[in-house]
Scaffold this motif. Structure first.
Motif: not given
Length: 284
Positions: A204-221
Motif C-alpha cells: 500500500d502507498l501513502s504520503v507522510v510529510e512529503g515522503d512516500l510510505v510503502i507498507v507490504a501487506t502480504g505475498f502475491y500469488l
C-alpha cells in the motif's frame, strides 16, 4: 498558391517563436539549484504570437528529469545504495493556464502566474530498487480482482494506491545492506553469497510529510506474472519488511504539498495540486 505560401510562412514563424519562448523558459528553469538537465517545456496556444502578445497562455507542461534524491531517512545507519550511487526522480507540472507579462523574456526570478496546477514526482522501478536495496525490483499495477491482465487501459485501471505489486530478490535471512557492493552499485540479484529468494508482494502507498510510505501487506500469488520463491515461515515477516520503507522524494515543483501516492505502470508517483500560484522559474 501565394496565399498558401504566405500562410505556411506565418505558421513557421509562429512555431519558431513558440520554440524560442519554450527554450527561454527551459533555460530559466535551469537556474533552480536542483535542476541539472534542461527540462522539456510546452506552452499552449495557437497561434502562439496572439497569446504571447497578451502574455497569457492556455496551458503549460514542464518535465524535469534527473533530479537527485537522497537515501531513506529511516536507514541512516546503513550504507544504502543511494549513498554511493546517485538516485534520480522525474518532477513536473501541468497547469491549466499561465500568465507572464514578459512572455518572450523569461528569467529565473521573473514572476509567473499559474492556475489549475497538477504537480508530481515520479520514481521508476530502477531507482526505487536502489532506495530499497533490492537490485532487481520490478513494479506492476495488477488488474482488478478476478480479471486477467496487467492493469492496463484495457482493464480500466491505470493506477493504484493499494495492492501494488513489487517483485524482487532478497537474502534469507533478510538483512541490510545487501551482501556486497563494489562501492558504486549494489550486487546483482544473482550475486548473493547465501540463501536468497525472489518473491512478489503487495504493498500500500501513502504520503507522510512529503515522503512516500510503502507498507507490504502480504505475498502475491497471482494471477499476474509473479515470483513465488520459498520463504520459511520464520522469515516471512522480515522479508515483507524489506519491501516496506519511508522513501524520501524531492519536493514537488514550487513547493506544492504532495497529497497522494500511486503506481503508474512500472513507476511510483506522488502528486499534489494548487488552484493558483505566483511562482518563479528559479524556484522550481
Amino acid at each position: 498558391m501565394l496565399v498558401i505560401a504566405l500562410f505556411g510562412g506565418l505558421v513557421t514563424v509562429d512555431t519558431v517563436r513558440a520554440a524560442h519562448s519554450e527554450r527561454r523558459l527551459a533555460t530559466a528553469l535551469l537556474a533552480s539549484p536542483r535542476i541539472t538537465y534542461e527540462p522539456e517545456v510546452t506552452l499552449g496556444g495557437f497561434p502562439f504570437s496572439t497569446y504571447a502578445r497578451r502574455g497569457d497562455f492556455p496551458g503549460l507542461v514542464i518535465t524535469a528529469r534527473g533530479v537527485a534524491i537522497a537515501g531513506p531517512a529511516d536507514l541512516r545507519d546503513v550504507p544504502q545504495t543511494c549513498a554511493t550511487t546517485r538516485c534520480y526522480a522525474e518532477i513536473g507540472i501541468r497547469a491549466a493556464s499561465v500568465r507572464a507579462s514578459t512572455a518572450d523574456r523569461w528569467h529565473g526570478g521573473s514572476p509567473i502566474e499559474v492556475t489549475g496546477v497538477d504537480a508530481y514526482a515520479k520514481l521508476n522501478s530502477v531507482n526505487l530498487g536502489r532506495l530499497l536495496d533490492i537490485t532487481d525490483l520490478a513494479v506492476n499495477t495488477p488488474a482488478p480482482t478476478n480479471k486477467a491482465g496487467g492493469g492496463g487501459p484495457g482493464d480500466g485501471l491505470l493506477e493504484r494506491t493499494s495492492g501494488v505489486l513489487l517483485t524482487g530478490t532478497v537474502s534469507l535471512p533478510p538483512r541490510r545492506p545487501s551482501p556486497r557492493t563494489d562501492g558504486r552499485y549494489p550486487p546483482s540479484a544473482h550475486e548473493f553469497a547465501g540463501t536468497h529468494a525472489k518473491v512478489s508482494v503487495t504493498v500500500d502507498l501513502s504520503v507522510v510529510e512529503g515522503d512516500l510510505v510503502i507498507v507490504a501487506t502480504g505475498f502475491y500469488l497471482g494471477p499476474e506474472e509473479h515470483a513465488d520463491g520459498t520463504v520459511p515461515a520464520e522469515f516471512e515477516r522480515a522479508v515483507l519488511a524489506r519491501f516496506s520503507a519511508r522513501v524520501p522524494y524531492p519536493r514537488l515543483p514550487w513547493g506544492i504539498p504532495p497529497t497522494t501516492a500511486n503506481s503508474a505502470g512500472s513507476d511510483i508517483v506522488i502528486s499534489g495540486t494548487a488552484p493558483a500560484m505566483t511562482v518563479a522559474p528559479d524556484q522550481f
